[in-house]
Scaffold this active site. Sequence first.
Site, PDB file in Angstrom:
ATOM      1  N   LYS A 198      19.466  27.081  46.754  1.00 45.45           N
ATOM      2  CA  LYS A 198      18.658  25.896  47.041  1.00 45.45           C
ATOM      3  C   LYS A 198      17.997  26.106  48.389  1.00 45.45           C
ATOM      4  O   LYS A 198      18.678  26.285  49.406  1.00 45.45           O
ATOM      5  CB  LYS A 198      19.553  24.661  47.067  1.00 45.45           C
ATOM      6  CG  LYS A 198      18.807  23.400  47.447  1.00 45.45           C
ATOM      7  CD  LYS A 198      19.668  22.188  47.249  1.00 45.45           C
ATOM      8  CE  LYS A 198      18.941  20.933  47.668  1.00 45.45           C
ATOM      9  NZ  LYS A 198      19.773  19.742  47.459  1.00 45.45           N
ATOM     10  N   LYS A 253      16.272  26.462  42.993  1.00 45.98           N
ATOM     11  CA  LYS A 253      15.502  25.281  43.342  1.00 45.98           C
ATOM     12  C   LYS A 253      14.765  25.477  44.649  1.00 45.98           C
ATOM     13  O   LYS A 253      15.398  25.935  45.607  1.00 45.98           O
ATOM     14  CB  LYS A 253      16.492  24.124  43.460  1.00 45.98           C
ATOM     15  CG  LYS A 253      15.910  22.808  43.866  1.00 45.98           C
ATOM     16  CD  LYS A 253      17.027  21.824  44.004  1.00 45.98           C
ATOM     17  CE  LYS A 253      16.470  20.561  44.585  1.00 45.98           C
ATOM     18  NZ  LYS A 253      17.504  19.667  44.988  1.00 45.98           N
TER      19      LYS A 253
HETATM   20  C1  PBG Z   1      20.051  16.560  47.841  1.00 45.99           C
HETATM   21  C2  PBG Z   1      19.039  16.796  46.792  1.00 45.99           C
HETATM   22  C3  PBG Z   1      17.663  16.943  47.027  1.00 45.99           C
HETATM   23  C4  PBG Z   1      17.055  17.144  45.784  1.00 45.99           C
HETATM   24  C5  PBG Z   1      18.064  17.112  44.812  1.00 45.99           C
HETATM   25  N1  PBG Z   1      19.296  16.904  45.456  1.00 45.99           N
HETATM   26  C6  PBG Z   1      16.850  16.817  48.254  1.00 45.99           C
HETATM   27  C7  PBG Z   1      17.299  17.378  49.513  1.00 45.99           C
HETATM   28  O1  PBG Z   1      17.969  18.407  49.567  1.00 45.99           O
HETATM   29  O2  PBG Z   1      16.967  16.753  50.508  1.00 45.99           O
HETATM   30  C8  PBG Z   1      15.585  17.341  45.602  1.00 45.99           C
HETATM   31  C9  PBG Z   1      15.061  17.291  44.240  1.00 45.99           C
HETATM   32  C10 PBG Z   1      13.600  17.091  44.135  1.00 45.99           C
HETATM   33  O3  PBG Z   1      12.834  17.179  45.120  1.00 45.99           O
HETATM   34  O4  PBG Z   1      13.156  16.830  43.010  1.00 45.99           O
HETATM   35  N2  PBG Z   1      21.372  16.779  47.569  1.00 45.99           N
END
Ligand code: PBG
Length: 331
Positions: A198, A253
């Site tokens: 991520k 992601k």
């Molecule tokens: C946080 C989380 C995020 C997303 C999914 N889970 C955002 C972040 O890390 O601040 C983002 C998903 C998206 O932008 O569609 N645990």
Amino acid sequence: MNEFITRLRNNRKSPWIRDLLAENQLHASDFILPVFIISGENKEEKINNLPSVSRFSIDLAIKQAKLAYELGIKALMLFPVTPQNLKSDDGKEALNRDNLINQAIRAIKSEVPDIGVISDVALDPYTIHGHDGVLDNQNYVDNDKTVKILIEQALIQAESGSDVLAPSDMMDGRIYAIRKSLEQNNYKKASIMSYSAKYASNFYGPFRDAVGSKQNIKSSDKRNYQMDFRNSQEAMREIIQDEKEGADMVIIKPGIFYLDIIKEASQKTNLPIFSYQVSGEYSMLKLAAKEGILDYESALLESLYSLKRAGSRGIITYGAIEAVKILKNNS
Ligand code: PBG
């Protein structure tokens, strides 16, 4: 005249042969639909900057689950929108057995038992500062303290009936710790879908609006736990590590800007890989279409095919319902 004559266009000459030779297909069963949950009843709220996506109260989320199930979508991914007054420094609302996500898991599993429920494990929906973990006295996200809380959070979600726990926090060692505690507490059937790679991305903005963590993240900076987008080898280390720690599936992601990572990962792990077409990526398509720059339906499918072609087993996308409808209309 060339001795060998190759007519590459022959394989594209008409629809039947293009369909016959297509290397990748998209089906309803490829998609996971994210659903944002709010408290209350019969409530649907539009989300700023995330066109066509709403937050739903649990009763309406059940309706979404039924709709998705009828369309052949196999799983939902739930994200709670925690009321501001329940947020704290340590995110303790995450451990409330009756918090929104646990209520939603129970309700959806009892009303639509055959759709898979995937629940988010991380503290950002519950912390005042908006980080995915708890802070030490230097305001650094404390890995090991956070993992201890995540273990509890995951266990409570499993107890509520979640089929798949999806840690999205990027702490080290949390997959093994969660797997071990699920074993010890007899939740051996709970799966773990790890957000292994991520990235600290600029494309999460609309999501942070959706769950209301945007105003909480002061620096909007998660770079000391989420990955540096200049790197790909590091993603392979994360994925291989999570495989060793007992993950059943992995997530990469964002999606569209990370096709190289998906491709390389698909050659280096046998775990099923899911790509997450994140909120910013989805909104870009929507807004470009609104401006008349592109045709939404075919551009959405193209973006989803690219994720599949790169090596994703499936795709988490806000466009899941739209995509299934478009595919049905095209066939
Ligand atoms: C946080 C989380 C995020 C997303 C999914 N889970 C955002 C972040 O890390 O601040 C983002 C998903 C998206 O932008 O569609 N645990």
